[in-house]
Design an enzyme around this catalytic site. Structure first.
Site, PDB file in Angstrom:
ATOM      1  N   GLY A  75      12.433  27.203   4.679  1.00 42.56           N
ATOM      2  CA  GLY A  75      13.268  27.691   4.879  1.00 42.56           C
ATOM      3  C   GLY A  75      13.292  27.663   7.096  1.00 42.56           C
ATOM      4  O   GLY A  75      14.552  27.322   7.368  1.00 42.56           O
ATOM      5  N   ASN A 155      18.462  38.973   3.413  1.00 41.59           N
ATOM      6  CA  ASN A 155      17.238  39.249   3.304  1.00 41.59           C
ATOM      7  C   ASN A 155      16.647  40.751   2.570  1.00 41.59           C
ATOM      8  O   ASN A 155      15.967  41.051   1.760  1.00 41.59           O
ATOM      9  CB  ASN A 155      16.559  38.392   3.552  1.00 41.59           C
ATOM     10  CG  ASN A 155      15.787  38.391   5.143  1.00 41.59           C
ATOM     11  OD1 ASN A 155      17.364  38.383   5.966  1.00 41.59           O
ATOM     12  ND2 ASN A 155      15.280  39.001   5.395  1.00 41.59           N
ATOM     13  N   GLN A 183      17.740  33.206   0.501  1.00 41.39           N
ATOM     14  CA  GLN A 183      17.819  34.485  -0.474  1.00 41.39           C
ATOM     15  C   GLN A 183      19.378  33.804  -1.710  1.00 41.39           C
ATOM     16  O   GLN A 183      18.379  34.163  -2.885  1.00 41.39           O
ATOM     17  CB  GLN A 183      18.628  35.655   0.279  1.00 41.39           C
ATOM     18  CG  GLN A 183      17.459  36.313   1.391  1.00 41.39           C
ATOM     19  CD  GLN A 183      16.450  37.100  -0.102  1.00 41.39           C
ATOM     20  OE1 GLN A 183      15.982  36.507  -1.067  1.00 41.39           O
ATOM     21  NE2 GLN A 183      14.772  36.732   1.406  1.00 41.39           N
ATOM     22  N   SER A 203      14.762  27.433   0.920  1.00 39.13           N
ATOM     23  CA  SER A 203      13.328  27.926   0.545  1.00 39.13           C
ATOM     24  C   SER A 203      12.584  27.971  -0.448  1.00 39.13           C
ATOM     25  O   SER A 203      13.413  28.290  -1.796  1.00 39.13           O
ATOM     26  CB  SER A 203      12.850  28.189   1.660  1.00 39.13           C
ATOM     27  OG  SER A 203      11.070  29.073   1.689  1.00 39.13           O
ATOM     28  N   HIS A 205       9.957  28.210  -2.055  1.00 40.50           N
ATOM     29  CA  HIS A 205       8.836  29.379  -2.755  1.00 40.50           C
ATOM     30  C   HIS A 205      10.028  30.581  -2.861  1.00 40.50           C
ATOM     31  O   HIS A 205       9.597  31.575  -3.709  1.00 40.50           O
ATOM     32  CB  HIS A 205       8.106  30.331  -1.755  1.00 40.50           C
ATOM     33  CG  HIS A 205       9.004  30.904  -0.341  1.00 40.50           C
ATOM     34  ND1 HIS A 205       8.040  32.056  -0.128  1.00 40.50           N
ATOM     35  CD2 HIS A 205       8.104  30.391   0.547  1.00 40.50           C
ATOM     36  CE1 HIS A 205       8.339  32.774   1.449  1.00 40.50           C
ATOM     37  NE2 HIS A 205       8.904  31.604   1.734  1.00 40.50           N
ATOM     38  N   THR A 241       4.688  11.936   7.394  1.00 40.88           N
ATOM     39  CA  THR A 241       4.308  11.935   5.932  1.00 40.88           C
ATOM     40  C   THR A 241       4.932  13.150   4.891  1.00 40.88           C
ATOM     41  O   THR A 241       4.930  14.391   5.192  1.00 40.88           O
ATOM     42  CB  THR A 241       2.763  11.101   5.879  1.00 40.88           C
ATOM     43  OG1 THR A 241       2.315  10.721   6.969  1.00 40.88           O
ATOM     44  CG2 THR A 241       2.591  10.786   3.938  1.00 40.88           C
ATOM     45  N   CYS A 328       6.755  46.068  10.074  1.00 41.66           N
ATOM     46  CA  CYS A 328       6.194  46.693  10.918  1.00 41.66           C
ATOM     47  C   CYS A 328       4.982  46.101  11.287  1.00 41.66           C
ATOM     48  O   CYS A 328       4.199  44.645  10.983  1.00 41.66           O
ATOM     49  CB  CYS A 328       5.293  46.819   9.834  1.00 41.66           C
ATOM     50  SG  CYS A 328       3.805  48.100   9.853  1.00 41.66           S
TER      51      CYS A 328
HETATM   52  C1  LIG Z   1      12.534  33.674   3.621  1.00 42.49           C
HETATM   53  C2  LIG Z   1      14.056  33.634   4.450  1.00 42.49           C
HETATM   54  C3  LIG Z   1      13.615  32.320   5.849  1.00 42.49           C
HETATM   55  C4  LIG Z   1      12.471  31.385   5.446  1.00 42.49           C
HETATM   56  O1  LIG Z   1      12.352  30.798   4.929  1.00 42.49           O
HETATM   57  P1  LIG Z   1      10.475  30.662   4.854  1.00 42.49           P
HETATM   58  O2  LIG Z   1      10.438  29.498   3.830  1.00 42.49           O
HETATM   59  O3  LIG Z   1       9.415  31.695   4.985  1.00 42.49           O
HETATM   60  O4  LIG Z   1      10.324  29.962   6.265  1.00 42.49           O
HETATM   61  C5  LIG Z   1      14.320  32.085   6.248  1.00 42.49           C
HETATM   62  N1  LIG Z   1      16.349  33.228   6.241  1.00 42.49           N
HETATM   63  C6  LIG Z   1      15.843  34.074   4.979  1.00 42.49           C
HETATM   64  C7  LIG Z   1      17.405  34.382   4.555  1.00 42.49           C
HETATM   65  C8  LIG Z   1      14.948  34.015   4.069  1.00 42.49           C
HETATM   66  O5  LIG Z   1      14.608  35.237   3.333  1.00 42.49           O
END
Ligand SMILES: *Cc1c(COP(=O)(O)O)cnc(C)c1O
Length: 390
Positions: A75, A155, A183, A203, A205, A241, A328
């Site tokens: 992301g 987020n 998100q 993203s 994950h 790649t 933090c």
């Molecule tokens: C998690 C997040 C990202 C970053 O994505 P990654 O895949 O962890 O680099 C960017 N923007 C928002 C709003 C997110 O919640």
């Protein structure tokens, strides 16, 4: 479901576990189907076909063409590519960028870098719910504006922005519009046509796909400069790649999430609302973010008179994984830029707590949390008011 250590996981906004069906779909591309998609022989063509299919799946989910999808290394990379790529490509048009004060750091730090390179950035304010006013976007656009970038959903507090309306304004003024929808990916319907966006980041994950795989939708005709150079992959927009298993997994995860959404969304909303209702019975606890225009899985609060970090550590001790809005860094707790932009004082922002739900959570998780949290808050408040020992 509980975690390997028996904990209740309430931090799905940070990341999600990969769905076992996604893992299964990815596995062959680590081993027997290992070919380089750029190779001409059959093994390479198998990988290329898998990537083509992934473009099609994602395109179907977002309502665009497969050629308008670029897979990235996450992301953050998708945000970087969208912002730097368009800012550099549009340099001759102008050097002004519009964003909001509550963006993810992948957007904010990229904008700050561009400021150091001579771009001018407008950070739009938000109201107490964390919403951007589309009229502010309209008022901020000048002839020099090269890009507008506003997130779909925050987020930290889950607030959803009026993206289609902001997109309409940008389209009228012919300014490219990027939306960080990381998100919302999988959780909300995202149709790039009705949202009026030119670029949109996701993203994997965050929707039960693998880490390190992102998606950037780039509307056909958008001028963008690639940021990673070295090959013609992803139609010259992202060299290197391809992460074939990751791309296969990301696309399948989005497809699964899209198909499960109709049943999963109401379930999560009901759990979320029970959680919010319960937490708000704690004295001097307040909901942060918009009461209704928020992500279906997101509950966020400020709880006065307690440190967010202490709450998290104590929740962890009783087997609940949660998060606070504040970043933090090396023991030095900076108040969240999101909460301060929404008008919370630094001390209020320090008492922030974010609970984000997902597939694994059930009614029992909510009950346990609502039992444990008030005890922890009460104990920490008692500690806070006790006179310091000399
Ligand atoms: C998690 C997040 C990202 C970053 O994505 P990654 O895949 O962890 O680099 C960017 N923007 C928002 C709003 C997110 O919640």
């Amino acid at each position: 479901m509980t975690l390997p250590n028996g904990a209740i996981y309430l931090d799905h906004a940070a990341t999600t576990p990969v769905d076992p069906r996604v893992i299964e779909r990815m596995l062959p591309y680590f081993s027997e189907r290992f070919g380089n998609p750029s190779s001409v022989y059959g093994l390479g063509r198998l990988s290329l076909a898998a990537i083509d299919e992934a473009h099609e799946l994602v395109a179907r989910s977002l309502g665009c063409r497969p050629t308008e999808i670029v897979f990235t290394g996450g992301g953050s990379e998708a945000d970087n590519l969208a912002i730097k790529g368009v800012a550099y490509a549009q340099r001759r048009r102008g050097n002004h960028i519009i964003t909001s004060a509550i963006e993810h750091h992948a957007v904010l730090h990229t904008c700050q870098r561009l400021e150091r390179e001579g771009y001018r950035v407008t950070y739009l304010p938000v109201d107490t719910y964390g919403q951007v006013d589309p009229a502010d976007v309209a008022a901020a656009i000048t002839d020099e504006t090269a890009l507008v970038t506003i997130m779909f959903a925050n987020n930290e507090v889950g607030t959803i922005q009026p993206i289609a309306e902001i997109g309409r304004i940008c389209r009228e003024r012919r300014v490219p519009f990027h939306c960080d929808a990381v998100q919302a990916g999988g959780a909300m319907e995202l149709n790039v046509v009705s949202l009026n966006v030119d670029m949109l980041s996701l993203s994997a994950h965050k929707f039960y796909g693998p880490k390190g795989v992102g998606v950037l939708y780039i509307r056909q005709g958008t001028r963008i400069q690639p940021q990673i150079l070295g090959g013609s992959q992803e139609r010259n927009r992202r060299a290197g790649t391809e992460n074939v298993p990751g791309i296969v997994g990301a696309a399948y995860a989005l497809d699964l999430a899209t198909r499960q959404r109709d049943s999963e969304t109401p379930r999560l909303m009901a759990l979320r609302d029970r959680l919010i209702e319960g937490v708000l019975t704690i004295p001097r606890a307040r909901l942060t973010g918009h009461p209704t225009r928020r992500l279906p899985n997101s509950a966020s609060f400020v709880i006065e008179g307690v440190e967010g970090e202490s709450m998290l550590l104590n929740l962890d001790l009783v087997g609940i994984a949660a998060s606070s809005g504040s970043a933090c860094t090396s023991g030095d707790i900076e108040p969240s830029h999101v909460l301060t932009a929404m008008g919370y004082s630094a001390s209020e922002a320090r008492g922030s707590l974010r609970l984000t739900l997902g597939h694994s959570n059930d009614e029992e998780d909510i009950q346990t949390t609502l039992q444990r949290l008030p005890e922890i808050v009460e104990r920490l408040r008692g500690l806070a008011t006790r006179p310091a020992l000399r």
